[in-house]
Scaffold this active site. Sequence first.
Site, PDB file in Angstrom:
ATOM      1  N   LYS A 150      15.938  -5.287 -24.213  1.00 21.05           N
ATOM      2  CA  LYS A 150      17.015  -4.293 -24.252  1.00 21.05           C
ATOM      3  C   LYS A 150      18.105  -4.618 -23.235  1.00 21.05           C
ATOM      4  CE  LYS A 150      14.061  -0.446 -25.715  1.00 21.05           C
ATOM      5  NZ  LYS A 150      13.430   0.809 -25.300  1.00 21.05           N
ATOM      6  N   ARG A 192       6.609   9.246 -30.843  1.00 17.34           N
ATOM      7  CA  ARG A 192       7.468  10.155 -31.604  1.00 17.34           C
ATOM      8  C   ARG A 192       7.095  10.040 -33.076  1.00 17.34           C
ATOM      9  NH1 ARG A 192      12.432   7.325 -28.831  1.00 17.34           N
ATOM     10  NH2 ARG A 192      10.802   5.770 -28.963  1.00 17.34           N
ATOM     11  N   HIS A 202      11.195  12.101 -22.457  1.00 15.86           N
ATOM     12  CA  HIS A 202      10.381  11.481 -21.405  1.00 15.86           C
ATOM     13  C   HIS A 202       9.791  12.559 -20.486  1.00 15.86           C
ATOM     14  CE1 HIS A 202      13.261   7.861 -21.903  1.00 15.86           C
ATOM     15  NE2 HIS A 202      12.088   7.434 -22.312  1.00 15.86           N
ATOM     16  N   SER A 260      16.652   7.035 -25.784  1.00 13.32           N
ATOM     17  CA  SER A 260      17.741   6.654 -24.876  1.00 13.32           C
ATOM     18  C   SER A 260      18.838   5.955 -25.670  1.00 13.32           C
ATOM     19  CB  SER A 260      17.217   5.717 -23.782  1.00 13.32           C
ATOM     20  OG  SER A 260      16.170   6.328 -23.072  1.00 13.32           O
TER      21      SER A 260
END
Length: 168
Positions: free
Chosen positions: A44, A93, A20, A131
């Site tokens: 999440k 990514r 990040h 994460s």
Amino acid sequence: MHRDKIAVCPGSFDPITNGHIDIVHRALCVFDKVIIAVGHNPLKTDLFTTQEKLDMIRQSIDSDERIVVDAFEGLLVDYIKKTGACAILRGLRVISDFELEMQLALMNRKLYAPAETFFLMTDYKHLFVSSTIVKATAAAGGSVEGLVPRPVLMKLKEKFPHMKIDPV
Ligand code: ADP
């Protein structure tokens, strides 16, 4: 008259990772200001509270008046309007990130067309960092050194005391 070009970098940041931070720094060569905006992703389950996330981010970024840390609730585009930002900043990514990111970008455009979504490619060092994998590894006792800033490492150690930390 010059108007600051502001980008909002929204995310769960549960917790913030070096990936990040890499994206935020890259964006500063294009934008005058980047707001790291902590939101809640209903898909999440969070490990950290919003306050814990904000504290970790503030402790992890170098003092730079071009980076602002904030939290928001509700629709991202409402927050964008409030801040006067012109851009939504997201990191990419791998190709599998793309499908969801494209949906989000198009939905945000439908809701508020003036906000343009910008994607920045992460560094190869952070390609596999998320994460989620950081939390899963820490919870199982593995070392996540080098993947997250030091203050995040310390906070993870608080949550998972058996997590390994490599000797400095
Ligand atoms: P969200 O739940 O909104 O996806 P995240 O905190 O997981 O929030 O991610 C926020 C943004 O940061 C997303 O655009 C995500 O693709 C990007 N991101 C996450 N990890 C990395 C990384 N290692 N390198 C670059 N960008 C990343």
